[in-house]
Design a protein around this motif. Structure first.
Motif, PDB file in Angstrom:
ATOM      1  N   ILE A 197      50.645  22.902  52.978  1.00 31.51           N
ATOM      2  CA  ILE A 197      51.053  22.405  54.512  1.00 31.51           C
ATOM      3  C   ILE A 197      49.229  21.606  54.075  1.00 31.51           C
ATOM      4  CG2 ILE A 197      49.883  22.129  56.723  1.00 31.51           C
ATOM      5  CD1 ILE A 197      50.533  24.929  56.605  1.00 31.51           C
ATOM      6  N   ASN A 198      49.888  19.944  54.254  1.00 32.63           N
ATOM      7  CA  ASN A 198      48.562  19.016  54.143  1.00 32.63           C
ATOM      8  C   ASN A 198      48.136  18.958  54.923  1.00 32.63           C
ATOM      9  OD1 ASN A 198      48.010  17.901  51.606  1.00 32.63           O
ATOM     10  ND2 ASN A 198      49.838  17.258  51.575  1.00 32.63           N
ATOM     11  N   LEU A 199      46.500  18.902  55.268  1.00 31.70           N
ATOM     12  CA  LEU A 199      45.834  18.712  56.705  1.00 31.70           C
ATOM     13  C   LEU A 199      44.799  17.437  56.911  1.00 31.70           C
ATOM     14  CD1 LEU A 199      45.352  20.011  59.952  1.00 31.70           C
ATOM     15  CD2 LEU A 199      44.235  21.613  59.845  1.00 31.70           C
ATOM     16  N   ILE A 200      45.321  16.113  58.089  1.00 33.55           N
ATOM     17  CA  ILE A 200      44.066  15.154  57.415  1.00 33.55           C
ATOM     18  C   ILE A 200      43.417  15.334  58.723  1.00 33.55           C
ATOM     19  CG2 ILE A 200      43.630  12.863  56.991  1.00 33.55           C
ATOM     20  CD1 ILE A 200      46.345  12.941  54.490  1.00 33.55           C
TER      21      ILE A 200
ATOM     22  N   ILE B 287      49.661  15.978  59.876  1.00 38.05           N
ATOM     23  CA  ILE B 287      50.508  17.691  59.300  1.00 38.05           C
ATOM     24  C   ILE B 287      51.386  17.006  58.661  1.00 38.05           C
ATOM     25  CG2 ILE B 287      50.648  20.348  60.070  1.00 38.05           C
ATOM     26  CD1 ILE B 287      48.855  19.130  62.545  1.00 38.05           C
ATOM     27  N   ASP B 288      51.275  18.043  57.024  1.00 38.94           N
ATOM     28  CA  ASP B 288      52.788  17.357  56.764  1.00 38.94           C
ATOM     29  C   ASP B 288      52.781  18.398  56.539  1.00 38.94           C
ATOM     30  OD1 ASP B 288      54.884  16.485  55.290  1.00 38.94           O
ATOM     31  OD2 ASP B 288      53.418  15.368  53.661  1.00 38.94           O
TER      32      ASP B 288
ATOM     33  N   ALA C  72      47.940  26.295  51.161  1.00 39.07           N
ATOM     34  CA  ALA C  72      49.545  26.831  50.457  1.00 39.07           C
ATOM     35  C   ALA C  72      49.639  28.156  51.525  1.00 39.07           C
ATOM     36  CB  ALA C  72      49.153  28.209  49.203  1.00 39.07           C
ATOM     37  N   VAL C  73      51.469  28.763  51.237  1.00 41.65           N
ATOM     38  CA  VAL C  73      52.153  29.782  52.391  1.00 41.65           C
ATOM     39  C   VAL C  73      52.421  30.728  51.470  1.00 41.65           C
ATOM     40  CG1 VAL C  73      53.691  29.885  54.381  1.00 41.65           C
ATOM     41  CG2 VAL C  73      52.659  28.275  53.596  1.00 41.65           C
ATOM     42  N   PRO C  74      51.922  31.809  51.138  1.00 38.04           N
ATOM     43  CA  PRO C  74      52.009  32.638  50.406  1.00 38.04           C
ATOM     44  C   PRO C  74      53.539  33.338  51.284  1.00 38.04           C
ATOM     45  CG  PRO C  74      49.741  32.931  50.446  1.00 38.04           C
ATOM     46  CD  PRO C  74      50.316  32.022  51.331  1.00 38.04           C
ATOM     47  N   GLY C  75      54.277  33.490  49.651  1.00 41.61           N
ATOM     48  CA  GLY C  75      55.632  34.598  50.262  1.00 41.61           C
ATOM     49  C   GLY C  75      56.660  33.205  50.379  1.00 41.61           C
ATOM     50  N   TYR C  76      56.791  32.686  50.906  1.00 43.13           N
ATOM     51  CA  TYR C  76      57.283  30.923  51.392  1.00 43.13           C
ATOM     52  C   TYR C  76      57.138  30.452  50.345  1.00 43.13           C
ATOM     53  CZ  TYR C  76      57.714  34.118  55.377  1.00 43.13           C
ATOM     54  OH  TYR C  76      58.453  35.792  55.860  1.00 43.13           O
ATOM     55  N   PRO C  77      58.609  28.833  50.170  1.00 44.71           N
ATOM     56  CA  PRO C  77      58.051  27.880  50.213  1.00 44.71           C
ATOM     57  C   PRO C  77      57.766  26.965  50.005  1.00 44.71           C
ATOM     58  CG  PRO C  77      59.685  27.990  50.109  1.00 44.71           C
ATOM     59  CD  PRO C  77      59.872  29.166  50.911  1.00 44.71           C
TER      60      PRO C  77
END
Length: 244
Positions: free
Chosen positions: A178-181, A201-202, A170-175
């Motif tokens: 990130i999916n990282l495989i 990276i998505d 998650a990116v707190p404070g922003y909508p």
């Protein structure tokens, strides 16, 4: 990096068509506007149902749900523009040139999609980069290439043949999220002699946007910044040496 290890870059914007979406009309609208692209194929949505009964063999049913979208391919066959009933996708295969060219073309094609379907809301924006770092045949220490590196079970020091690790951040404070495989791709008989370290990276949005309120170029720039942080924070200096 002068020679980025990107094998595919994708801009994926989900947004439903406001009106009808019929193949002949869509193709007639798009072809004059897609200079440098040619029609590739048409995709349809299909529903598959499998019914089980005690005294009868399973029954399969396929239902055509109608037109999903049309795909167009660039003259060099490296870029695909996909115009769907429920969104737009712009993808670029290697060689990837630079962000300005890739994002600029994506934004140009998005304006054509908006004119075609006249959506009122964006449901999701995704920016996905798949990178491949070739590993030497003799590689034994994954920690020389990736961080944090996978570890074997305690007291079981065996070499890795492969691994897959999937994180969602998650990116707190922003909508954004990130999916990282991270995984190992085995040698490919025809194209890749060595194994490869794959970083998929998505970066995607976690809320919808009104079309009028969306600064798409700014959003993509922020998502790219997150993608870069995830990539450079996942590989070592040794892994990057080959691309300098």
């Amino acid at each position: 990096m002068p020679r980025a290890p990107i094998v595919e870059a994708v801009i994926d914007i989900r947004s439903h068509a406001a009106g009808t979406f019929e193949e002949a009309a869509v193709r007639q609208f798009l072809e004059p506007r897609l200079d440098g692209y040619e029609y590739l194929d048409t995709q349809r949505a299909v529903q598959h149902e499998l019914t089980f009964e005690v005294t009868k063999p399973p029954r399969q049913m396929f239902k055509d749900l109608g037109l999903k979208g049309l795909r167009f391919r660039s003259a060099d066959q490296k870029s695909i523009a996909q115009f769907n009933r429920d969104g737009f996708i712009h993808s670029r295969l290697e060689p990837y040139s630079d962000w300005t060219s890739f994002s600029g073309e994506g934004l140009r094609l998005w304006e054509i999609f908006k004119e075609l379907v006249q959506p009122v809301e964006i449901n999701r924006i995704g920016l996905r980069f798949i990178s491949r770092i070739e590993l030497p045949l003799s590689v034994a220490r994954l920690e020389d290439y990736i961080k944090p590196a996978p570890e074997t079970p305690r007291d079981l020091e065996l070499p890795f043949v492969g691994f897959m690790h999937h994180d969602t951040l998650a990116v707190p404070g922003y909508p954004y999220a990130i999916n990282l495989i991270r995984t190992i791709q085995p040698p490919q008989a025809e194209t890749r002699a060595n194994s490869g370290l794959i970083l998929d990276i998505d970066v995607f949005t976690t809320q919808g946007f009104e079309i009028e309120e969306t600064g798409l170029a700014r959003i993509l720039e922020e998502m790219r910044w997150l993608k870069n942080k995830a990539f450079f924070g996942s590989v070592t200096e040794k892994a990057l040496e080959a691309f300098q």
